[in-house]
Design an enzyme around this catalytic site. Structure first.
Site, PDB file in Angstrom:
ATOM      1  N   ARG A   1       0.802  -1.227   0.000  1.00  0.00           N
ATOM      2  CA  ARG A   1       0.000   0.000   0.000  1.00  0.00           C
ATOM      3  C   ARG A   1       0.840   1.285   0.000  1.00  0.00           C
ATOM      4  O   ARG A   1       0.326   2.371  -0.213  1.00  0.00           O
ATOM      5  CB  ARG A   1      -0.974  -0.021   1.195  1.00  0.00           C
TER       6      ARG A   1
ATOM      7  N   LYS B   1      32.404  26.002   2.527  1.00  0.00           N
ATOM      8  CA  LYS B   1      32.536  24.554   2.305  1.00  0.00           C
ATOM      9  C   LYS B   1      33.882  24.132   2.843  1.00  0.00           C
ATOM     10  O   LYS B   1      34.912  24.694   2.433  1.00  0.00           O
ATOM     11  CB  LYS B   1      32.444  24.231   0.816  1.00  0.00           C
TER      12      LYS B   1
HETATM   13  C1  UD1 Z   1      -2.656  -6.288  11.869  1.00  0.00           C
HETATM   14  C2  UD1 Z   1      -3.614  -7.119  12.735  1.00  0.00           C
HETATM   15  C3  UD1 Z   1      -4.771  -6.216  13.153  1.00  0.00           C
HETATM   16  C4  UD1 Z   1      -4.253  -5.009  13.878  1.00  0.00           C
HETATM   17  C5  UD1 Z   1      -3.205  -4.280  13.042  1.00  0.00           C
HETATM   18  C6  UD1 Z   1      -2.519  -3.205  13.872  1.00  0.00           C
HETATM   19  C7  UD1 Z   1      -3.516  -9.427  11.966  1.00  0.00           C
HETATM   20  C8  UD1 Z   1      -4.169 -10.479  11.170  1.00  0.00           C
HETATM   21  N1  UD1 Z   1      -4.096  -8.228  11.980  1.00  0.00           N
HETATM   22  O1  UD1 Z   1      -3.352  -5.922  10.686  1.00  0.00           O
HETATM   23  O2  UD1 Z   1      -5.637  -6.947  14.010  1.00  0.00           O
HETATM   24  O3  UD1 Z   1      -5.306  -4.134  14.199  1.00  0.00           O
HETATM   25  O4  UD1 Z   1      -2.178  -5.180  12.600  1.00  0.00           O
HETATM   26  O5  UD1 Z   1      -1.634  -2.474  13.102  1.00  0.00           O
HETATM   27  O6  UD1 Z   1      -2.505  -9.682  12.596  1.00  0.00           O
HETATM   28  N2  UD1 Z   1       3.770  -9.100   8.389  1.00  0.00           N
HETATM   29  C9  UD1 Z   1       4.716 -10.076   8.186  1.00  0.00           C
HETATM   30  N3  UD1 Z   1       4.387 -11.158   7.418  1.00  0.00           N
HETATM   31  C10 UD1 Z   1       3.164 -11.313   6.859  1.00  0.00           C
HETATM   32  C11 UD1 Z   1       2.201 -10.285   7.056  1.00  0.00           C
HETATM   33  C12 UD1 Z   1       2.528  -9.201   7.830  1.00  0.00           C
HETATM   34  O7  UD1 Z   1       5.830  -9.990   8.687  1.00  0.00           O
HETATM   35  O8  UD1 Z   1       2.947 -12.330   6.192  1.00  0.00           O
HETATM   36  C13 UD1 Z   1       4.132  -7.922   9.198  1.00  0.00           C
HETATM   37  C14 UD1 Z   1       4.058  -6.635   8.426  1.00  0.00           C
HETATM   38  O9  UD1 Z   1       5.326  -6.318   7.868  1.00  0.00           O
HETATM   39  C15 UD1 Z   1       3.633  -5.620   9.481  1.00  0.00           C
HETATM   40  C16 UD1 Z   1       2.899  -6.456  10.525  1.00  0.00           C
HETATM   41  O10 UD1 Z   1       3.209  -7.808  10.269  1.00  0.00           O
HETATM   42  O11 UD1 Z   1       4.742  -5.001  10.093  1.00  0.00           O
HETATM   43  C17 UD1 Z   1       1.375  -6.249  10.421  1.00  0.00           C
HETATM   44  O12 UD1 Z   1       0.971  -6.658   9.148  1.00  0.00           O
HETATM   45  P1  UD1 Z   1      -0.121  -5.868   8.300  1.00  0.00           P
HETATM   46  O13 UD1 Z   1      -0.322  -6.562   7.013  1.00  0.00           O
HETATM   47  O14 UD1 Z   1       0.204  -4.434   8.279  1.00  0.00           O
HETATM   48  O15 UD1 Z   1      -1.405  -6.147   9.224  1.00  0.00           O
HETATM   49  P2  UD1 Z   1      -2.665  -5.251   9.370  1.00  0.00           P
HETATM   50  O16 UD1 Z   1      -3.573  -5.485   8.236  1.00  0.00           O
HETATM   51  O17 UD1 Z   1      -2.282  -3.858   9.653  1.00  0.00           O
HETATM   52 CA    CA Z   2      -0.366  -2.689   9.602  1.00  0.00          CA
END
Ligand code: UD1
Ligand code: CA
Length: 449
Positions: free
Chosen positions: A16, A349
């Site tokens: 995003r 500089k």
């Molecule tokens: C997640 C939570 C949500 C919470 C929100 C807070 C889940 C399913 N959802 O959603 O409940 O309100 O964070 O910010 O956990 N990441 C990985 N590997 C993956 C997917 C994600 O390392 O396969 C990491 C991302 O880099 C990120 C973090 O996990 O730093 C959160 O992932 P993101 O996809 O942003 O989750 P949200 O949709 O924000």
């Molecule tokens: Ca997030």
């Protein structure tokens, strides 16, 4: 006391952001988002920190150095899968793990300590940090029954009623490692995103009768994660406000804090007054009683009682009582002493200028050492580059360099030298000399008169 280690999830694609840079390396107030998160964990005394990264994470590792353990999540299958990618690390640690999202930099030491304290006192096997958000959002909703946490439902999976819940998940958890690893096989990807959700461990733990809880903080900002550049701007605003308030409370006047940008870690002394439009970044230290108008100051050390107006200062230093600008430019490695005047359109500089030097207008002082009380006239240029190499010049104390003089470096100007205006100085001059180096004026009658 239970042993607590931390795992930071940072393997997501960050789609995003629409960028070639990994999301967690975007900077907020001068520091990468992920570094904020890791520093916040370290600030509460957690020594063992693992970061879950994707296979192509060279940029992240190069930025954050190897003081952390890196665990690779080969395919981004969701936050639950990401946490389980750190299994080996977790097994070695034992005790509890603080799980944090690599994209949420506002959960600082205070919020973390408050949260960890709550989780520890309640002896929860899984505790999470939540907050109320009343505006439209895409965070996981906290579902409670009789006030007790039951499960988390992601926005994309929520029904109409669940969407009305204002309490949301911050993505920060404290989890018992043994119970987590033992439940590893019990989450699935039957959900709207087809991902293994970390949030599903809440329900798994609940069903097993393990003790689960949610600590709701009043500071809803802690929930903010960076998913888009709109979030990035929002989070920067919040962090900037925190930094500016701390600085003001320490005795610095920010005339318009909403229009003053100061990086985390910048140090500013009492009674310094900063006017709007000023940007202070990097490793900058500013002393007391300065007055700064609309300037950019990056990686500088500035003493006391200076007046700096509409200028750009980079990787440079100054002592006390100087008058700088408007429109002066200090390029890297410039250092000046006390009580100088560096006026309009003067560029430095790699220049070392001693106390009392005056260069009031339009000059280029590149690669030069200038001793005390030298006067640099308008339009003086140190021609430091011969097309191949850079050369350095020296001007002894109490010298006077007349307007529009070009010093063709390298030249040593002895102390007390007076260079008449318009000179092209190519040779060294002894002390107390008088230099004229220009074509003699010829004045003739006009032919037809
Ligand atoms: C997640 C939570 C949500 C919470 C929100 C807070 C889940 C399913 N959802 O959603 O409940 O309100 O964070 O910010 O956990 N990441 C990985 N590997 C993956 C997917 C994600 O390392 O396969 C990491 C991302 O880099 C990120 C973090 O996990 O730093 C959160 O992932 P993101 O996809 O942003 O989750 P949200 O949709 O924000
Ligand atoms: Ca997030």
């Amino acid at each position: 006391m239970t042993k607590i280690s931390a795992v930071i999830l940072a393997a997501g694609k960050g789609t995003r952001m629409r960028s070639d840079t990994p999301k967690v390396l975007f900077k907020v107030c001068g520091k990468e988002i992920l570094r904020h998160v890791a520093d916040n964990a370290a600030d509460c005394g957690i020594d063992d920190i693992a970061i879950v990264v994707s296979p192509n994470s060279d940029e992240i590792r190069a930025n954050l150095t190897d003081k952390y353990t890196y665990c690779v999540q080969y395919t981004p299958l969701g936050t639950g899968d990401a946490l389980l990618s750190s299994k080996e690390f977790l097994r070695k640690q034992g005790g509890k793990v603080l799980v944090m999202c690599g994209d949420a930099p506002l959960i600082d030491k205070n919020s973390l300590n408050e949260f960890i304290g709550y989780a520890e006192r309640g002896e929860y096997d899984l505790c999470l940090l939540s907050a109320d958000i009343t505006t439209k959002n895409s965070y996981g909703r906290i579902v409670r029954e009789n006030g007790q946490l039951r499960r988390i439902v992601e926005t994309k999976d929520a029904d109409e009623n669940e969407l009305l819940i204002t309490e949301v998940n911050s993505g920060t958890y404290l989890i018992d490692i043994e119970k987590l690893l033992e439940s590893a096989g019990e989450i699935n990807c039957n959900n709207a995103q087809g991902e293994y959700y970390l949030t599903d461990f809440v329900e798994v733990f609940a069903k097993k009768g393990y003790k689960i809880g949610a600590y709701k903080t009043n500071d809803s900002d802690v929930v903010l994660g960076v998913n888009t550049r709109v979030d990035l701007a929002k989070i920067t605003k919040v962090m900037q406000k925190r930094i500016n308030e701390e600085i003001m409370l320490s005795g610095v006047t920010l005339v318009d804090p909403d229009n003053t940008y100061i990086d985390k870690g910048v140090v500013i002394g009492r009674d310094t007054v900063i006017w709007p439009g000023t940007i202070i970044t990097g490793k900058t230290t500013i002393g007391e009683g300065n007055e700064i108008y609309s300037s950019r100051i990056a990686d500088c050390t500035i003493g006391d009682k200076n007046l700096i107006e509409a200028s750009t200062l980079e990787e440079s230093s100054m002592g006390d009582g100087n008058k700088i600008g408007p429109y002066a430019h200090f390029r890297p490695k410039s250092a000046i002493g006390d009580n100088l005047k560096i006026g309009n359109f003067v560029e430095l500089k790699n220049a070392k200028l001693s106390d009392g030097v005056k260069a009031s207008h339009h000059a280029y002082l590149g690669d030069v050492d200038i001793e005390e009380n030298v006067n640099i006239g308008c339009g003086v240029i140190f021609a430091n580059y011969d097309g191949v190499n850079k050369h350095r010049s020296y001007v002894g104390r109490d010298s006077f360099i007349g307007c529009n003089t070009t010093i063709i470096s390298p030249v040593n100007v002895g102390k007390g030298t007076f260079v008449a205006a318009g000179a092209n100085v190519t040779d060294d001059t002894p002390e107390d000399s008088f230099v004229i180096a220009r074509a003699r004026q010829e004045t003739k009658r006009k032919r037809h008169k």
